[in-house]
Scaffold this motif. Structure first.
Motif, short mmCIF file in Angstrom:
data_model
loop_
_atom_site.label_atom_id
_atom_site.label_comp_id
_atom_site.label_asym_id
_atom_site.label_seq_id
_atom_site.Cartn_x
_atom_site.Cartn_y
_atom_site.Cartn_z
N LYS A 135 37.95 34.12 27.67
CA LYS A 135 38.41 35.02 28.73
C LYS A 135 37.95 34.64 30.12
O LYS A 135 38.41 35.21 31.11
CB LYS A 135 37.95 36.46 28.43
N ASN A 136 37.04 33.70 30.26
CA ASN A 136 36.58 33.31 31.59
C ASN A 136 36.27 31.82 31.62
O ASN A 136 36.05 31.19 30.58
CB ASN A 136 35.35 34.13 32.02
N GLY A 137 36.25 31.27 32.84
CA GLY A 137 36.04 29.85 33.03
C GLY A 137 34.63 29.41 32.68
O GLY A 137 34.43 28.27 32.25
N ARG A 138 33.64 30.28 32.86
CA ARG A 138 32.26 29.91 32.54
C ARG A 138 32.10 29.59 31.05
O ARG A 138 31.42 28.62 30.68
CB ARG A 138 31.30 31.03 32.94
N LYS A 197 44.29 34.42 35.62
CA LYS A 197 43.59 35.53 36.25
C LYS A 197 44.16 35.84 37.64
O LYS A 197 44.29 37.00 38.02
CB LYS A 197 42.09 35.23 36.35
N TYR A 208 30.03 24.90 35.29
CA TYR A 208 30.53 26.03 36.07
C TYR A 208 29.76 26.17 37.38
O TYR A 208 30.35 26.36 38.45
CB TYR A 208 30.44 27.31 35.25
N SER A 235 39.67 39.97 36.99
CA SER A 235 38.22 39.99 37.11
C SER A 235 37.85 40.34 38.54
O SER A 235 38.71 40.54 39.40
CB SER A 235 37.63 38.63 36.73
N SER A 261 39.75 25.69 31.97
CA SER A 261 39.29 26.57 33.06
C SER A 261 40.38 26.74 34.11
O SER A 261 40.55 27.84 34.66
CB SER A 261 38.02 26.01 33.69
N ARG A 291 38.77 32.09 43.61
CA ARG A 291 39.34 31.56 42.38
C ARG A 291 40.30 30.40 42.68
O ARG A 291 40.36 29.42 41.95
CB ARG A 291 40.06 32.66 41.61
N TRP A 308 43.17 39.80 31.87
CA TRP A 308 42.88 38.52 32.52
C TRP A 308 42.33 38.71 33.93
O TRP A 308 41.97 37.73 34.58
CB TRP A 308 44.15 37.66 32.60
N ILE A 334 42.85 29.23 32.77
CA ILE A 334 42.26 30.57 32.79
C ILE A 334 42.27 31.14 34.20
O ILE A 334 42.67 32.30 34.42
CB ILE A 334 40.81 30.53 32.24
N TRP A 335 41.84 30.35 35.17
CA TRP A 335 41.79 30.85 36.55
C TRP A 335 43.19 31.15 37.09
O TRP A 335 43.38 32.13 37.81
CB TRP A 335 41.08 29.83 37.44
#
Length: 412
Positions: free
Chosen positions: A239-242, A292, A250, A308, A285, A315, A306, A288-289
């Motif tokens: 669910k996140n880039g990290r 989002k 990251y 944040s 990543s 982003r 998605w 994902i970004w």
């Protein structure tokens, strides 16, 4: 006169009659090959006819890839391609590329009918195909065909370098450029090395093929970027880039002062597997970004799974940095296996035009990389004759991976 001509033709059946028979046989054989190839394409490689085959785009991509593997698979030396293989490559690629002539788009055109100017819609080849197919054909010719300055045919005739036979004791004792190239023939140079003229000529050939590689890489990267990301791929993402990148990567990419070269110097890039793993993490990543960003702009209530708390500007900046890293890795490390995202895009792509451009540019990229690698083998053999102790340093300075550079702006 007609009777005399007929009698003359009957008296010499071995000349003109034999040639006509041979030509007819060749045409018949080519026609049967073309029928078989297009039959398999229409069946989607499902020879049972049950309709369980792959899409037309995938079948065409596989056909181009398999043709290249059969034609170029034996190209282990710097030498001209045999004429029959050249002819086969040209003939069958013309068949496969003929499909793109019928991929069209409507464009406005002015016509004069009975003195009245009218604007009507006419068809023409789709813009991306109209621009890239001639460019790829030119790159193809620069690598293979006779008459160009930057192609395999330049390596015909006698040169100062040769290739050792399997029973050559001197070749057996010669240190290979890389241990994983044991199956390739070992290049040999004179005991005192190549002449200055040959070195300059070899470097010129390398620089020329390098330009072909960069152009093919650019086209392939652009086409892959235009392909849609399959849902089956996004469903597997965190669910996140990290979570995709890991804490260290990251923090490096999201740091206020980001230097791509410094970042790469801190990463372990010793094997192709590690390079591909890094590309997989960065590509995930980026997806994902982007998801989002899209979710944050489109979600009215702000409760999308998605979305944040990170701002759109931040982003977008992170995404640009990650895409820059992908371009640098693709240019700096050619010839490595495809990433999970690239494979997924190719497998799920339904656009026939994209399939042709991607596969054609990919095989030209692979062939150019192969030719560059063969040139480097000879340059390494020459370096060993000059200063064996410093050959590894010389190789590092002249290797493909270190010579192919991209500016940190991410632009070609």
């Amino acid at each position: 006169m007609v009777r005399a001509a007929e009698e003359e033709q009957n008296e010499s059946p071995g000349s003109s009659g034999g040639e006509c028979t041979t030509n007819n046989d060749n045409k018949s054989s080519e026609m049967e090959m073309m029928k078989e190839k297009f039959g398999k394409l229409l069946l989607g490689e499902d020879m049972s006819g049950g309709g369980k085959g792959v899409s037309s785009a995938m079948a065409l991509s596989n056909a181009i890839t398999n043709l290249a593997a059969s034609v170029f698979g034996e190209q282990s030396r710097l030498e001209p391609m045999p004429p029959e293989r050249q002819a086969r490559w040209r003939r069958e690629m013309d068949w496969l590329l003929s499909v793109t002539d019928y991929i069209v788009e409507f464009v406005p055109s002015k016509q004069n009918t009975n003195g009245v100017d009218m604007e009507v819609m006419v068809t023409r080849q789709r813009s991306d195909l109209h621009m890239n197919i001639p460019a790829l054909r030119k790159l193809d010719a620069m690598l293979i065909c006779v008459g160009e300055q930057e192609c395999l045919d330049n390596f015909k005739g006698d040169h100062e370098f040769t290739y050792a036979s399997k029973n050559d004791n001197e070749a057996k004792s010669m240190k290979k450029r890389e241990e994983d190239k044991w199956w390739l023939p070992t290049p040999k140079v004179p005991p005192d090395g190549l002449s200055d003229a040959t070195r300059k000529w070899l470097q010129f050939q390398k620089d020329s093929v390098h330009q072909v590689l960069k152009a093919a890489l650019a086209i392939n990267a652009q086409i892959l970027m235009e392909m849609e990301v399959p849902e089956s791929y996004t469903e597997t993402l965190p669910k996140n880039g990290r979570a995709s990148l890991g804490d260290f990567i990251y923090k490096s990419i999201t740091d206020e002062h980001f230097d791509p070269d410094h970042f790469l110097s801190t990463m372990d890039m010793t094997t192709d597997h590690k390079i591909v793993d890094l590309k997989n993490r960065i590509e995930a990543s980026v997806v994902i970004w982007k998801r989002k960003m899209t979710a944050k702009m489109s979600a009215k209530d702000g409760k999308s799974s998605w979305s944040s708390g990170v701002s759109l500007e931040k982003r977008e900046q992170f995404g640009d940095r990650a895409e820059t890293m992908l371009l640098i890795l693709k240019q700096r490390y050619p010839g490595i296996p495809q990433t999970i995202l690239e494979i997924s895009k190719i497998e799920h792509n339904r656009d026939v035009g994209h399939a042709v451009l991607e596969s054609y540019s990919r095989i030209l990229e692979s062939l150019a990389h192969k030719v560059l690698s063969r040139i480097e083998d000879i340059q390494h053999a020459d370096a060993l004759t000059q200063s064996p102790s410093s050959s590894s340093r010389s190789l590092k300075m002249n290797s493909i991976r270190d010579s192919v550079r991209l500016s940190t702006s991410g632009k070609y």
